[in-house]
Design an enzyme around this catalytic site. Structure first.
Site, short mmCIF file in Angstrom:
data_model
loop_
_atom_site.label_atom_id
_atom_site.label_comp_id
_atom_site.label_asym_id
_atom_site.label_seq_id
_atom_site.Cartn_x
_atom_site.Cartn_y
_atom_site.Cartn_z
N HIS A 71 18.85 -69.43 37.40
CA HIS A 71 19.36 -70.87 37.13
C HIS A 71 18.42 -71.83 37.74
O HIS A 71 18.36 -72.88 37.56
CB HIS A 71 20.80 -71.21 37.70
N ASP B 33 20.91 -60.10 30.86
CA ASP B 33 21.25 -61.05 32.03
C ASP B 33 22.73 -60.94 32.30
O ASP B 33 23.55 -60.48 31.48
CB ASP B 33 21.01 -62.51 31.98
N SER B 34 23.16 -61.15 33.64
CA SER B 34 24.60 -61.28 33.92
C SER B 34 25.37 -62.35 33.05
O SER B 34 26.60 -62.38 32.85
CB SER B 34 24.77 -61.36 35.54
N CYS C 55 18.01 -61.14 34.87
CA CYS C 55 19.00 -61.28 36.09
C CYS C 55 18.13 -60.92 37.53
O CYS C 55 17.82 -59.68 37.62
CB CYS C 55 20.17 -60.50 36.00
N GLU D 19 25.15 -74.69 35.82
CA GLU D 19 25.91 -74.75 34.64
C GLU D 19 26.95 -75.73 34.25
O GLU D 19 27.29 -76.13 33.13
CB GLU D 19 26.83 -73.42 34.95
N CYS E 13 16.30 -66.71 41.12
CA CYS E 13 17.46 -66.58 40.57
C CYS E 13 17.24 -67.55 38.98
O CYS E 13 16.44 -68.43 38.91
CB CYS E 13 18.48 -67.48 41.26
N1 DGL Z 1 21.44 -64.06 36.81
C1 DGL Z 1 21.99 -64.27 38.45
C2 DGL Z 1 20.58 -64.29 39.00
O1 DGL Z 1 19.40 -64.53 38.40
C3 DGL Z 1 22.57 -65.44 38.54
C4 DGL Z 1 24.01 -65.49 38.03
C5 DGL Z 1 24.65 -64.61 38.75
O2 DGL Z 1 25.26 -64.54 39.88
O3 DGL Z 1 25.31 -63.51 37.99
O4 DGL Z 1 20.54 -63.67 40.20
#
Ligand code: DGL
Length: 266
Positions: free
Chosen positions: A188, A12-13, A75, A154, A186
């Site tokens: 989150h 993940d990012s 991600c 977050e 997404c």
């Molecule tokens: N993990 C990213 C997503 O699911 C969200 C956070 C980011 O922008 O890196 O798109």
């Protein structure tokens, strides 16, 4: 060590992929996991496609050194933009989050009006629209970027009046489109599901993290790759920035302790 005992790799990012890890652990509690969060370069959702793919491939190269049996691109942004390039560079099964979410949405919708919310980069890529209309060509897909949801989550403001007001402002257009299904596109967004549900009323929310965990379970089952459940379970986390924030926010995401964590330089 048998291949089936190798860990599942999750990329993940940053921290958001823990929502996917959590769902995978629910359906596959005996699996070892290696998680990689690119916390030094998050967010990906505001970056160009070239940058997202470059970052994703760098992280995944690192993960592959850990003898993983399957890779999950948790991600949504990286899945939406870079999945093809990732698959071309990896010899093990790769599961992204877009297709599982899209497939769930088309089985749920009755009026064929499907909403998708995600980062700016995910929405710009049109990846969910492509996947949904490939399976259901008559579907009308409405995509919407909700960039403020990531920092809100977050910050832990998931039940707050601020979250409610922001979500109400973003989602007004979705209500006007009369969608009956909304994909949380997404990592989150599952954490503010309650607020989104309150605003969207009876609209059915699709959690891509849950759908992805079911896909992972099916692939491991079909390929005889499930780990021997008598061997103890291990979770290892790698991050590219200080682990402190990852631990603080991540433990809230997971509702569990994060212990085995290491900061690495790519
Ligand atoms: N993990 C990213 C997503 O699911 C969200 C956070 C980011 O922008 O890196 O798109």
């Amino acid at each position: 060590m048998k291949k089936s005992d190798f860990p599942i790799g999750i990329f993940d990012s940053g921290i958001g992929g823990l929502t996917v890890l959590k769902e995978i652990c629910k359906v596959l509690p005996y699996e070892n996991i290696v998680y990689f969060g690119d916390t030094a370069r998050v967010p990906y959702g505001i970056r160009s496609p070239e940058t997202v793919t470059k970052y994703a491939l760098e992280c995944i190269r690192y993960l592959l050194n850990h003898k993983i049996k399957l890779l999950v691109v948790a991600c949504n942004t990286a899945s939406a933009i870079s999945l093809k390039d990732i698959r071309e560079n990896v010899k093990i099964p790769v599961v992204g989050v877009i297709e599982p979410g899209a497939k769930a949405a088309i089985t749920i919708t009755k009026n064929k009006k499907i909403g998708v919310i995600g980062t700016e980069a995910t929405v710009k890529s049109g990846a969910y629209r492509k996947a949904i209309t490939e399976f259901l060509p008559q579907a009308e897909v409405f995509e919407l970027a909700c960039p403020l949801f990531v920092p809100l989550v977050e910050e832990g403001w998931t039940d707050d009046i601020i979250a409610y007001l922001i979500a109400e402002k973003y989602l007004k257009s979705m209500i006007n489109k009369a969608v009956d299904t909304l994909v949380l596109g997404c990592t989150h967004y599952p954490l503010i599901k309650n607020v989104i549900q309150k605003i969207m009323g009876t609209v059915c929310l699709v959690d891509s993290a849950i759908e992805t965990s079911l896909t992972v379970s099916k692939i491991l089952n079909d390929n005889n790759l499930l780990k021997d459940n008598s061997i103890s379970v291990n979770k290892k986390f790698f991050v590219t920035d200080s682990p402190d924030k990852f631990i603080a926010v991540g433990e809230r995401f997971l509702n569990d302790k994060i212990i085995n964590i290491e900061r690495i330089a790519l």
